[in-house]
Design a protein around this motif. Structure first.
Motif, PDB file in Angstrom:
ATOM      1  N   ASP A 104     -56.471  17.807  33.444  1.00 20.26           N
ATOM      2  CA  ASP A 104     -55.777  16.936  32.494  1.00 20.26           C
ATOM      3  C   ASP A 104     -54.282  16.877  32.830  1.00 20.26           C
ATOM      4  O   ASP A 104     -53.667  15.808  32.823  1.00 20.26           O
ATOM      5  CB  ASP A 104     -56.015  17.454  31.070  1.00 20.26           C
ATOM      6  CG  ASP A 104     -55.638  16.448  30.002  1.00 20.26           C
ATOM      7  OD1 ASP A 104     -55.554  15.238  30.296  1.00 20.26           O
ATOM      8  OD2 ASP A 104     -55.435  16.874  28.847  1.00 20.26           O
ATOM      9  N   PHE A 105     -53.714  18.031  33.160  1.00 23.65           N
ATOM     10  CA  PHE A 105     -52.300  18.103  33.531  1.00 23.65           C
ATOM     11  C   PHE A 105     -52.034  17.238  34.765  1.00 23.65           C
ATOM     12  O   PHE A 105     -51.098  16.441  34.795  1.00 23.65           O
ATOM     13  CB  PHE A 105     -51.891  19.559  33.792  1.00 23.65           C
ATOM     14  CG  PHE A 105     -50.435  19.720  34.100  1.00 23.65           C
ATOM     15  CD1 PHE A 105     -49.531  20.027  33.096  1.00 23.65           C
ATOM     16  CD2 PHE A 105     -49.955  19.547  35.393  1.00 23.65           C
ATOM     17  CE1 PHE A 105     -48.179  20.168  33.382  1.00 23.65           C
ATOM     18  CE2 PHE A 105     -48.608  19.683  35.686  1.00 23.65           C
ATOM     19  CZ  PHE A 105     -47.720  19.991  34.676  1.00 23.65           C
ATOM     20  N   THR A 138     -51.071  27.968  23.238  1.00 25.06           N
ATOM     21  CA  THR A 138     -50.492  27.961  24.575  1.00 25.06           C
ATOM     22  C   THR A 138     -49.052  28.451  24.497  1.00 25.06           C
ATOM     23  O   THR A 138     -48.238  27.874  23.775  1.00 25.06           O
ATOM     24  CB  THR A 138     -50.548  26.539  25.180  1.00 25.06           C
ATOM     25  OG1 THR A 138     -51.923  26.173  25.320  1.00 25.06           O
ATOM     26  CG2 THR A 138     -49.866  26.489  26.527  1.00 25.06           C
ATOM     27  N   LYS A 184     -60.147  22.700  33.080  1.00 22.34           N
ATOM     28  CA  LYS A 184     -60.141  21.397  32.409  1.00 22.34           C
ATOM     29  C   LYS A 184     -58.702  21.000  32.064  1.00 22.34           C
ATOM     30  O   LYS A 184     -58.297  19.855  32.248  1.00 22.34           O
ATOM     31  CB  LYS A 184     -60.997  21.441  31.146  1.00 22.34           C
ATOM     32  CG  LYS A 184     -61.116  20.112  30.435  1.00 22.34           C
ATOM     33  CD  LYS A 184     -61.983  20.227  29.187  1.00 22.34           C
ATOM     34  CE  LYS A 184     -62.101  18.940  28.429  1.00 22.34           C
ATOM     35  NZ  LYS A 184     -60.856  18.321  28.041  1.00 22.34           N
ATOM     36  N   PHE A 185     -57.920  21.965  31.584  1.00 20.75           N
ATOM     37  CA  PHE A 185     -56.519  21.685  31.281  1.00 20.75           C
ATOM     38  C   PHE A 185     -55.755  21.315  32.553  1.00 20.75           C
ATOM     39  O   PHE A 185     -54.963  20.363  32.548  1.00 20.75           O
ATOM     40  CB  PHE A 185     -55.848  22.887  30.604  1.00 20.75           C
ATOM     41  CG  PHE A 185     -54.359  22.744  30.541  1.00 20.75           C
ATOM     42  CD1 PHE A 185     -53.770  21.845  29.668  1.00 20.75           C
ATOM     43  CD2 PHE A 185     -53.539  23.473  31.396  1.00 20.75           C
ATOM     44  CE1 PHE A 185     -52.392  21.667  29.634  1.00 20.75           C
ATOM     45  CE2 PHE A 185     -52.163  23.308  31.368  1.00 20.75           C
ATOM     46  CZ  PHE A 185     -51.590  22.412  30.490  1.00 20.75           C
ATOM     47  N   SER A 190     -52.988  24.463  21.586  1.00 23.71           N
ATOM     48  CA  SER A 190     -53.400  24.039  22.930  1.00 23.71           C
ATOM     49  C   SER A 190     -53.702  22.552  23.012  1.00 23.71           C
ATOM     50  O   SER A 190     -53.420  21.919  24.024  1.00 23.71           O
ATOM     51  CB  SER A 190     -54.601  24.863  23.399  1.00 23.71           C
ATOM     52  OG  SER A 190     -54.177  26.181  23.655  1.00 23.71           O
ATOM     53  N   GLU A 191     -54.239  21.995  21.943  1.00 22.34           N
ATOM     54  CA  GLU A 191     -54.556  20.571  21.981  1.00 22.34           C
ATOM     55  C   GLU A 191     -53.299  19.697  22.011  1.00 22.34           C
ATOM     56  O   GLU A 191     -53.364  18.528  22.386  1.00 22.34           O
ATOM     57  CB  GLU A 191     -55.459  20.176  20.814  1.00 22.34           C
ATOM     58  CG  GLU A 191     -54.865  20.463  19.463  1.00 22.34           C
ATOM     59  CD  GLU A 191     -55.899  20.436  18.348  1.00 22.34           C
ATOM     60  OE1 GLU A 191     -55.504  20.069  17.234  1.00 22.34           O
ATOM     61  OE2 GLU A 191     -57.053  20.790  18.578  1.00 22.34           O
ATOM     62  N   THR A 194     -50.628  20.449  23.919  1.00 16.65           N
ATOM     63  CA  THR A 194     -49.853  20.836  25.102  1.00 16.65           C
ATOM     64  C   THR A 194     -49.378  19.642  25.920  1.00 16.65           C
ATOM     65  O   THR A 194     -48.201  19.567  26.278  1.00 16.65           O
ATOM     66  CB  THR A 194     -50.659  21.809  25.985  1.00 16.65           C
ATOM     67  OG1 THR A 194     -51.031  22.940  25.197  1.00 16.65           O
ATOM     68  CG2 THR A 194     -49.843  22.291  27.169  1.00 16.65           C
ATOM     69  N   ILE A 195     -50.259  18.721  26.241  1.00 15.47           N
ATOM     70  CA  ILE A 195     -49.872  17.578  27.075  1.00 15.47           C
ATOM     71  C   ILE A 195     -48.787  16.745  26.381  1.00 15.47           C
ATOM     72  O   ILE A 195     -47.788  16.372  27.006  1.00 15.47           O
ATOM     73  CB  ILE A 195     -51.091  16.712  27.446  1.00 15.47           C
ATOM     74  CG1 ILE A 195     -52.073  17.511  28.312  1.00 15.47           C
ATOM     75  CG2 ILE A 195     -50.666  15.421  28.140  1.00 15.47           C
ATOM     76  CD1 ILE A 195     -51.558  17.931  29.675  1.00 15.47           C
ATOM     77  N   TYR A 214     -52.042  29.110  29.039  1.00 14.80           N
ATOM     78  CA  TYR A 214     -52.939  28.246  28.274  1.00 14.80           C
ATOM     79  C   TYR A 214     -54.095  29.050  27.713  1.00 14.80           C
ATOM     80  O   TYR A 214     -54.710  29.848  28.417  1.00 14.80           O
ATOM     81  CB  TYR A 214     -53.465  27.116  29.169  1.00 14.80           C
ATOM     82  CG  TYR A 214     -54.199  26.047  28.414  1.00 14.80           C
ATOM     83  CD1 TYR A 214     -53.507  24.998  27.824  1.00 14.80           C
ATOM     84  CD2 TYR A 214     -55.579  26.086  28.276  1.00 14.80           C
ATOM     85  CE1 TYR A 214     -54.172  24.001  27.117  1.00 14.80           C
ATOM     86  CE2 TYR A 214     -56.251  25.097  27.575  1.00 14.80           C
ATOM     87  CZ  TYR A 214     -55.551  24.066  27.002  1.00 14.80           C
ATOM     88  OH  TYR A 214     -56.207  23.093  26.300  1.00 14.80           O
ATOM     89  N   ILE A 265     -62.171  26.429  30.806  1.00 13.71           N
ATOM     90  CA  ILE A 265     -61.257  25.801  29.845  1.00 13.71           C
ATOM     91  C   ILE A 265     -59.904  25.541  30.513  1.00 13.71           C
ATOM     92  O   ILE A 265     -59.320  24.468  30.354  1.00 13.71           O
ATOM     93  CB  ILE A 265     -61.089  26.702  28.608  1.00 13.71           C
ATOM     94  CG1 ILE A 265     -62.432  26.787  27.873  1.00 13.71           C
ATOM     95  CG2 ILE A 265     -59.995  26.203  27.680  1.00 13.71           C
ATOM     96  CD1 ILE A 265     -62.564  27.955  26.962  1.00 13.71           C
ATOM     97  N   ILE A 266     -59.442  26.524  31.281  1.00  8.62           N
ATOM     98  CA  ILE A 266     -58.152  26.385  31.975  1.00  8.62           C
ATOM     99  C   ILE A 266     -58.262  25.298  33.047  1.00  8.62           C
ATOM    100  O   ILE A 266     -57.349  24.484  33.217  1.00  8.62           O
ATOM    101  CB  ILE A 266     -57.709  27.710  32.618  1.00  8.62           C
ATOM    102  CG1 ILE A 266     -57.810  28.880  31.665  1.00  8.62           C
ATOM    103  CG2 ILE A 266     -56.313  27.591  33.232  1.00  8.62           C
ATOM    104  CD1 ILE A 266     -56.911  28.885  30.501  1.00  8.62           C
TER     105      ILE A 266
END
Length: 138
Positions: A78-79, A14, A74-75, A34-35, A37-38, A9, A71-72
């Protein structure tokens, strides 16, 4: 057997890599914004069985967190919110981008092709995943 997926990421892009169904070989899957990714993962998980997701953990040479760590993190949060049942394993991603660039040189890609940062991210995710598979076998 379900696959293992690796995520490199980044702020903009990503890189994603995945194993074969026998979890022997890592292959680059794609590089996405990256935005996205989810959303990409929701679709991918609906199509393929995935046992575990590796998420790169950026560290400095001294082992401390890098400046991109927030940043990671936060991802990762979210994941976890989107995929609460999915196993996550954080893996050290130091040197994967440099190794990816060297891999591009070693495979004979021309200088212009080596400027493709999306390809570097995908190869970095593949290296991260293949290294994990190698350590798992030992």
């Amino acid at each position: 057997m379900p696959r293992i997926l690796a995520i490199d990421y980044g702020i903009k892009r990503t890189g994603i890599a995945v194993t074969d169904e026998l979890q022997i070989i890592a292959s680059g899957l794609t590089t996405i914004s990256s935005e996205a990714t989810i959303a990409f993962l929701k679709n991918y998980f609906s199509l393929e069985k995935v046992e575990k997701v590796l998420i790169g953990e950026p560290k400095q040479m001294n082992g401390l967190a890098s400046e991109s760590t927030p940043i990671i993190e936060k991802f990762v949060l979210d994941f976890r919110n989107n995929f609460p049942e999915m196993k996550i394993e954080r893996v050290d991603e130091r040197f994967t981008s440099k190794m990816a660039f060297q891999t591009m040189i070693d495979s004979g890609l021309k200088k212009n092709q080596r400027k493709n940062k999306a390809l570097i991210d995908e190869i970095a995710a593949t290296i991260l995943l293949q290294d994990y598979l190698t350590r798992k076998m030992i």
